[in-house]
Motif scaffolding. Structure first.
Motif, PDB file in Angstrom:
ATOM      1  N   PHE A 142      60.227  20.074  41.344  1.00  0.00           N
ATOM      2  CA  PHE A 142      59.417  20.656  41.574  1.00  0.00           C
ATOM      3  C   PHE A 142      58.341  20.530  42.821  1.00  0.00           C
ATOM      4  CE2 PHE A 142      54.136  21.583  42.308  1.00  0.00           C
ATOM      5  CZ  PHE A 142      53.862  22.368  41.777  1.00  0.00           C
ATOM      6  N   TYR A 143      58.837  21.655  44.072  1.00  0.00           N
ATOM      7  CA  TYR A 143      58.995  21.813  45.432  1.00  0.00           C
ATOM      8  C   TYR A 143      57.832  22.720  45.784  1.00  0.00           C
ATOM      9  CZ  TYR A 143      62.348  18.256  45.725  1.00  0.00           C
ATOM     10  OH  TYR A 143      63.300  17.290  45.078  1.00  0.00           O
ATOM     11  N   ARG A 144      56.578  22.175  46.652  1.00  0.00           N
ATOM     12  CA  ARG A 144      55.909  22.920  47.342  1.00  0.00           C
ATOM     13  C   ARG A 144      55.828  23.887  48.571  1.00  0.00           C
ATOM     14  NH1 ARG A 144      50.237  20.549  46.862  1.00  0.00           N
ATOM     15  NH2 ARG A 144      49.541  23.254  47.255  1.00  0.00           N
ATOM     16  N   SER A 145      56.681  22.977  48.968  1.00  0.00           N
ATOM     17  CA  SER A 145      57.247  24.073  50.176  1.00  0.00           C
ATOM     18  C   SER A 145      58.444  23.559  50.429  1.00  0.00           C
ATOM     19  CB  SER A 145      56.587  23.637  51.836  1.00  0.00           C
ATOM     20  OG  SER A 145      57.216  21.455  51.339  1.00  0.00           O
TER      21      SER A 145
ATOM     22  N   THR B 147      44.402  28.991  40.740  1.00  0.00           N
ATOM     23  CA  THR B 147      42.480  28.512  40.715  1.00  0.00           C
ATOM     24  C   THR B 147      43.165  26.769  40.230  1.00  0.00           C
ATOM     25  OG1 THR B 147      42.987  28.740  38.037  1.00  0.00           O
ATOM     26  CG2 THR B 147      41.561  29.599  39.229  1.00  0.00           C
ATOM     27  N   ARG B 148      44.075  26.378  39.736  1.00  0.00           N
ATOM     28  CA  ARG B 148      45.016  24.674  39.472  1.00  0.00           C
ATOM     29  C   ARG B 148      46.423  24.373  39.650  1.00  0.00           C
ATOM     30  NH1 ARG B 148      41.674  23.477  34.360  1.00  0.00           N
ATOM     31  NH2 ARG B 148      41.479  25.255  33.725  1.00  0.00           N
ATOM     32  N   ILE B 149      46.824  23.832  39.843  1.00  0.00           N
ATOM     33  CA  ILE B 149      47.768  23.498  40.640  1.00  0.00           C
ATOM     34  C   ILE B 149      47.760  21.970  39.832  1.00  0.00           C
ATOM     35  CG2 ILE B 149      49.591  22.761  42.667  1.00  0.00           C
ATOM     36  CD1 ILE B 149      48.546  24.266  44.566  1.00  0.00           C
ATOM     37  N   LEU B 150      48.503  21.529  38.676  1.00  0.00           N
ATOM     38  CA  LEU B 150      49.177  20.501  37.919  1.00  0.00           C
ATOM     39  C   LEU B 150      49.677  19.894  37.879  1.00  0.00           C
ATOM     40  CD1 LEU B 150      46.720  20.930  35.728  1.00  0.00           C
ATOM     41  CD2 LEU B 150      47.928  23.049  36.159  1.00  0.00           C
ATOM     42  N   VAL B 151      50.845  19.769  39.091  1.00  0.00           N
ATOM     43  CA  VAL B 151      52.285  19.023  39.336  1.00  0.00           C
ATOM     44  C   VAL B 151      52.147  18.386  40.768  1.00  0.00           C
ATOM     45  CG1 VAL B 151      54.985  18.690  39.187  1.00  0.00           C
ATOM     46  CG2 VAL B 151      52.862  20.587  37.414  1.00  0.00           C
ATOM     47  N   GLU B 152      52.625  16.743  40.793  1.00  0.00           N
ATOM     48  CA  GLU B 152      52.469  16.759  42.421  1.00  0.00           C
ATOM     49  C   GLU B 152      53.778  17.415  43.106  1.00  0.00           C
ATOM     50  OE1 GLU B 152      50.232  15.483  43.444  1.00  0.00           O
ATOM     51  OE2 GLU B 152      48.680  15.150  42.250  1.00  0.00           O
ATOM     52  N   ASP B 153      54.032  17.646  44.133  1.00  0.00           N
ATOM     53  CA  ASP B 153      55.216  17.668  45.420  1.00  0.00           C
ATOM     54  C   ASP B 153      56.442  16.471  44.467  1.00  0.00           C
ATOM     55  OD1 ASP B 153      56.858  19.305  47.070  1.00  0.00           O
ATOM     56  OD2 ASP B 153      56.392  17.321  48.669  1.00  0.00           O
ATOM     57  N   LYS B 154      57.665  16.730  44.581  1.00  0.00           N
ATOM     58  CA  LYS B 154      58.466  16.617  44.288  1.00  0.00           C
ATOM     59  C   LYS B 154      58.208  16.135  42.639  1.00  0.00           C
ATOM     60  CE  LYS B 154      59.724  15.714  49.034  1.00  0.00           C
ATOM     61  NZ  LYS B 154      59.262  14.770  50.279  1.00  0.00           N
ATOM     62  N   GLN B 155      57.789  16.262  41.889  1.00  0.00           N
ATOM     63  CA  GLN B 155      57.640  15.387  40.449  1.00  0.00           C
ATOM     64  C   GLN B 155      58.537  16.329  39.949  1.00  0.00           C
ATOM     65  OE1 GLN B 155      53.761  15.449  38.754  1.00  0.00           O
ATOM     66  NE2 GLN B 155      54.450  15.233  36.721  1.00  0.00           N
ATOM     67  N   THR B 156      59.227  15.951  39.113  1.00  0.00           N
ATOM     68  CA  THR B 156      60.192  16.609  38.401  1.00  0.00           C
ATOM     69  C   THR B 156      59.273  17.311  36.370  1.00  0.00           C
ATOM     70  OG1 THR B 156      61.495  15.033  38.243  1.00  0.00           O
ATOM     71  CG2 THR B 156      62.077  15.721  36.203  1.00  0.00           C
ATOM     72  N   VAL B 157      59.486  17.818  36.212  1.00  0.00           N
ATOM     73  CA  VAL B 157      59.437  19.114  35.285  1.00  0.00           C
ATOM     74  C   VAL B 157      59.935  19.412  34.058  1.00  0.00           C
ATOM     75  CG1 VAL B 157      57.050  19.901  36.431  1.00  0.00           C
ATOM     76  CG2 VAL B 157      59.368  21.178  36.472  1.00  0.00           C
TER      77      VAL B 157
ATOM     78  N   ASP C 249      54.454  24.639  55.976  1.00  0.00           N
ATOM     79  CA  ASP C 249      53.454  25.033  54.806  1.00  0.00           C
ATOM     80  C   ASP C 249      53.696  24.816  53.611  1.00  0.00           C
ATOM     81  OD1 ASP C 249      52.054  24.055  57.351  1.00  0.00           O
ATOM     82  OD2 ASP C 249      51.403  26.322  57.809  1.00  0.00           O
ATOM     83  N   VAL C 250      52.443  23.839  52.224  1.00  0.00           N
ATOM     84  CA  VAL C 250      53.316  24.112  51.080  1.00  0.00           C
ATOM     85  C   VAL C 250      52.855  25.756  50.746  1.00  0.00           C
ATOM     86  CG1 VAL C 250      52.134  22.575  50.573  1.00  0.00           C
ATOM     87  CG2 VAL C 250      50.989  24.412  50.783  1.00  0.00           C
TER      88      VAL C 250
END
Length: 851
Positions: free
Chosen positions: A768-771, A827-837, A777-778
């Motif tokens: 999971f990547y935010r940018s 409203t919410r982001i539940l996963v940290e950047d670069k985390q495996t989902v 920027d994200v």
């Protein structure tokens, strides 16, 4: 220093002098005293000069030194007793780099901090950052060498920017002191083993080589009187500079310069008893089988997800399976020193680097050999020349082998790269310098798309290969992809194992490889001639593949790249020549000759790659293929004559999201192309793979396609093929072949009880990547308001990045789960950047907003 090695020195920017902005005690007096004595009060002297190698220089450097080399020159001004490297020095070096970039000249540094003490001032902190950046751009974007010689006291400060830069060829003169802190700080506290260049030359990655000190005659003899075991150099400054400037060392760090003559890398050719297999998946299966057939004991390294893989099941009682740890490539197979330590602990004689990961790393080859292992591959010098595509193209140009017009070096800056693309002319290809397997490649049709695509491709290449450098090529419309399989021994015997055609590609990733067919005789002759000249020029050793673009419109070929390793498709050549390439690798690495090897040319072979992937239809109605990790519940490939299967999985295996999607190779032989294609199509109809979707049905449909069977196609074959077939039929056949009902999602699956908020669930397993890249920027933040077409994040699976949009989510009936008439607040982001989902994990909570 200048008079000793150079002629015709032309000083640049001599009017730049150091300043004293913070009023250091005694600094002003030092500047005034220097001026009074006619000494320029600046830390460095810069300019252009001519360098002519010694007439006694060894090897190919002397052969190539027919004329002097013109170079940029930076020399520490040891006559000035203060201000080692401040902003004035920085400006001089930066301007010189600009001039050398314009003239396409290499740069040589002679660096010492002797007498400069600790009076650089705060300005040195800024100059270090600037110089590091400018050198990086100079080397990567221009493919010009920068070499640095440290001498006498190299005690740190801003001058360390030169001698410690990872892209600079760093050499130390015998006797140099290199503690990298002021003498008053460390000299009395550290032993000579920690500061003397001679001792530190034994430490991997400290330097590219130790060279003879030409200024202190008899120094090595006096040092040997103190310590008879002290390492002493064998190479002169002139010899090393001649080698670097003549192209013997291209721009990768860590080439074979450790001891002895630089003219030849010493290869370990002792007999092999136990080999460490540094590979996974199908490659590991292939290498384990070959090693065991050759009577060798095997040490297999495996990551956490691979410890129960099919290759691991092949390990016998006398073999060893060792967990290297980690799940991602960076944590496991790309950890070179972990592999080395395991090889030492398991007493391996040799290391086979496989096909991916570090198999084309010159540094890794050098480290393996430094530790006494027989590295099953070519010399590090050859890997340096060919493993980097920019260097390979430069080498081909030097041999008058035609290449596709493109950038002359690696590119890192999107803005600069966009300018280069304009010069080449759109459309252009963006390609990863260290790439392969279709990763980090993209066609760009228009200038306005270029920078965003360049940044995304750089990130993809960084994830796949550990290096995000890219280069550009002119895009050729109608072409076929040809490659010549080569092997060469230590005695200089070269064998060409015919030509493969790899033109059936999707997104530059090969799906089908086969023996070349319907080639004009002159094209065959050209690719053979180019390949032979290339491997003979670099004194290549081992197996490799020379790849070409066959321009169908103009009936000509261009050199594209060389892979200094085996290719996934190497069994195609084995099936028609009768030569086991892995066995030949082992023999060549042990010093055996291939002079008597007589490859045959019998029939036609064809290979398909079976990948774990699902087919889906995009909003625009196009077919898209997405990696599909998961558990394989059934896996059946019957044993049939003239059919060879190299599997990576077995029943109950888990296809990991961290690696590529290849789960099997199927290779078939026939007396003719028609017989081979028919035999392969019939065979695939008997194969059974359940649990994960695959491209098995896609491959069968391609093999049965009339255009494919006639053989009149180019690398755009799949575009026409997808236009001829019914996409829904392919998706249906693919889903049916998985052995389970289609997954579906409806509105209730995304609704939260007691409110109007909606869930956004991950459609796949992966990263999971935010940018788009770390520098950008994200894509969204909590509070952002988006429509269904805006990317929320990137999902990475098997080294492929895809944008996740609300529009992507559809029910089994094809209806959008998030109405296009609404906008949505994050409203919410539940996963940290670069985390495996995993598939089904909750990523975001969104709130519909009235428009």
């Amino acid at each position: 220093m200048i008079d000793r090695f150079f002629t015709g020195f032309q000083e640049f920017y001599a009017d730049r002098i150091t300043a004293n902005p913070l009023q250091f005690p005694g600094f002003r007096e030092s500047i005034e005293r220097a001026l009074a004595q006619g000494i320029v009060p600046c830390g460095v002297v810069t300019g252009l000069a001519q360098f002519t190698p010694d007439s006694q220089a060894e090897g190919r450097a002397a052969e190539k030194a027919a004329a002097p080399f013109r170079v940029g020159l930076v020399v520490s001004n040891s006559a000035f007793q203060a201000g080692a490297f401040d902003m004035a020095s920085c400006e001089k070096v930066c301007r010189l780099l600009d001039e050398c970039a314009r003239l396409k000249l290499p740069v040589i540094f002679f660096i010492s901090s002797a007498g400069m003490q600790t009076k650089e001032g705060a300005g040195a902190l800024f100059s270090m950052a600037i110089i590091n950046d400018r050198i990086t751009r100079f080397v990567k974007e221009l493919d010009l060498p920068v070499a640095c010689f440290g001498y006498r006291d190299c005690t740190g400060g801003a001058q360390a920017s030169f001698v410690t830069h990872p892209l600079v060829r760093t050499y130390y003169l015998s006797g140099a002191q290199i503690p990298f802190a002021g003498q008053l700080v460390v000299e009395s506290h550290l032993p000579a083993h920690s500061t003397l260049a001679n001792y530190l030359s034994r430490t991997p990655e400290t330097m590219d080589g130790l060279v003879i000190n030409p200024f202190d005659e008899g120094l090595d003899e006096r040092l040997r009187e103190i310590d008879p075991d002290l390492p002493v150099p064998q190479n002169t400054v002139s010899e090393v500079m001649g080698r670097v400037l003549s192209g013997e060392y291209q721009l990768q760090v860590g080439v074979e310069a450790e001891g002895g003559s630089l003219s030849q890398e010493q290869l370990n050719t002792d007999p092999i008893r136990r080999v460490l297999i540094h590979a996974r998946g199908c490659t590991a299966t292939r290498l384990i089988r070959a090693s065991q057939s050759a009577g060798l004991e095997v040490v297999l390294v495996a990551s956490d997800p691979d410890i129960e893989s099919y290759p691991a099941s092949l390990i016998r009682k006398q073999d060893r399976l060792v967990c290297i740890g980690g799940s991602t490539p960076q944590d496991s197979y790309l950890n070179a020193m972990s592999v080395i330590r395991i090889a030492e602990q398991e007493e391996a004689d040799a290391i086979h680097p496989g096909i991916g990961f570090l198999s084309e790393s010159a540094r890794y080859a050098r480290i393996c050999r430094e530790h006494g292992f027989n590295f099953i591959g070519p010399r590090a010098h050859s890997m340096d020349l060919m493993g980097n595509k920019s260097n390979a193209i430069a080498t081909a140009r030097s041999l008058k082998i035609p290449v596709v017009p493109g950038s002359e070096g690696a590119l890192v800056d999107p803005v600069h790269a966009a300018g280069v693309a304009e010069e080449i002319g759109f459309p252009v290809l963006i390609k990863a310098t260290h790439g392969g397997g279709g990763k980090g490649i993209h066609i760009v049709d228009a200038p306005e798309e270029f920078q965003a695509i360049f940044s995304r491709m750089s990130q993809e290449a960084l994830s796949a290969f550990g290096n995000g450098d890219l280069y550009l090529e002119k895009f050729i419309g109608s072409m076929r992809h040809l490659e010549v399989q080569v092997i060469r021994d230590l005695q200089g015997n070269s064998k060409l194992l015919h030509i493969r055609d790899c033109s059936v590609q999707r997104s530059y990733q090969k799906l089908i490889e086969e023996s070349a067919f319907a080639l004009p005789q002159e094209i065959r002759h050209e690719v053979f001639d180019h390949s032979l000249r290339l491997i003979d020029e670099m004194d290549y050793v081992g197996a490799g593949t020379v790849e070409f673009i066959y321009d169908l419109k103009n009936c000509c070929v261009y050199f594209m790249e060389m892979n200094t390793r085996l290719q996934v498709e190497h069994p195609v050549s084995e099936m028609v020549t009768g030569v086991d390439l892995v066995q030949q690798q082992f023999g060549i690495a042990s010093g055996e000759s291939i002079a008597q090897l007589k490859p045959r040319n019998d029939g036609h072979a064809i290979e398909v790659r079976i990948n774990a992937e699902r087919a889906e239809i995009t909003d625009s109605g196009e077919l898209r293929f997405v990696p599909a990790p998961g558990e394989v519940t059934d896996f059946y490939f019957p044993e049939v004559p003239h059919v060879r299967v190299i599997p990576a999985v077995q029943p109950n295996s888990v296809v990991s999201p961290h690696y590529d999607s290849l789960i099997a190779q199927v290779i078939v032989w026939g007396r003719s192309r028609r017989e081979a294609v028919t035999r392969l199509s019939d065979y695939l109809g008997r194969v059974r793979i359940h649990g994960v979707p695959t491209n098995l049905e896609l491959q069968r449909m391609i093999l049965d396609d009339a255009v494919f069977r006639r053989g009149r196609f180019d690398t755009d074959f799949l575009k026409g093929f997808f236009a001829r077939i019914e996409a829904k039929e392919l998706i249906g056949r693919t889903q049916e072949a998985t052995g389970k009902a289609a997954d579906s999602m409806d509105r209730s699956a995304i609704e939260l009880e007691g409110g109007s908020e909606l869930k956004v669930l991950s459609p796949q397993m992966g990263g999971f990547y935010r940018s788009v890249s770390p520098e950008e920027d994200v894509l969204v933040a909590e509070g952002s308001v988006v429509d269904v077409n805006q990317p929320l994040c990137l999902l990475e699976s098997m080294k492929v990045f895809s944008e996740l949009k609300l529009r992507s989510f559809r029910s089994a009936a094809g209806d959008g789960l998030y109405p296009e008439t609404s906008r949505y607040r994050i409203t919410r982001i539940l996963v940290e950047d670069k985390q495996t989902v995993s598939a089904g994990d909750l990523l975001f909570i969104v709130q519909p907003v009235e428009t």
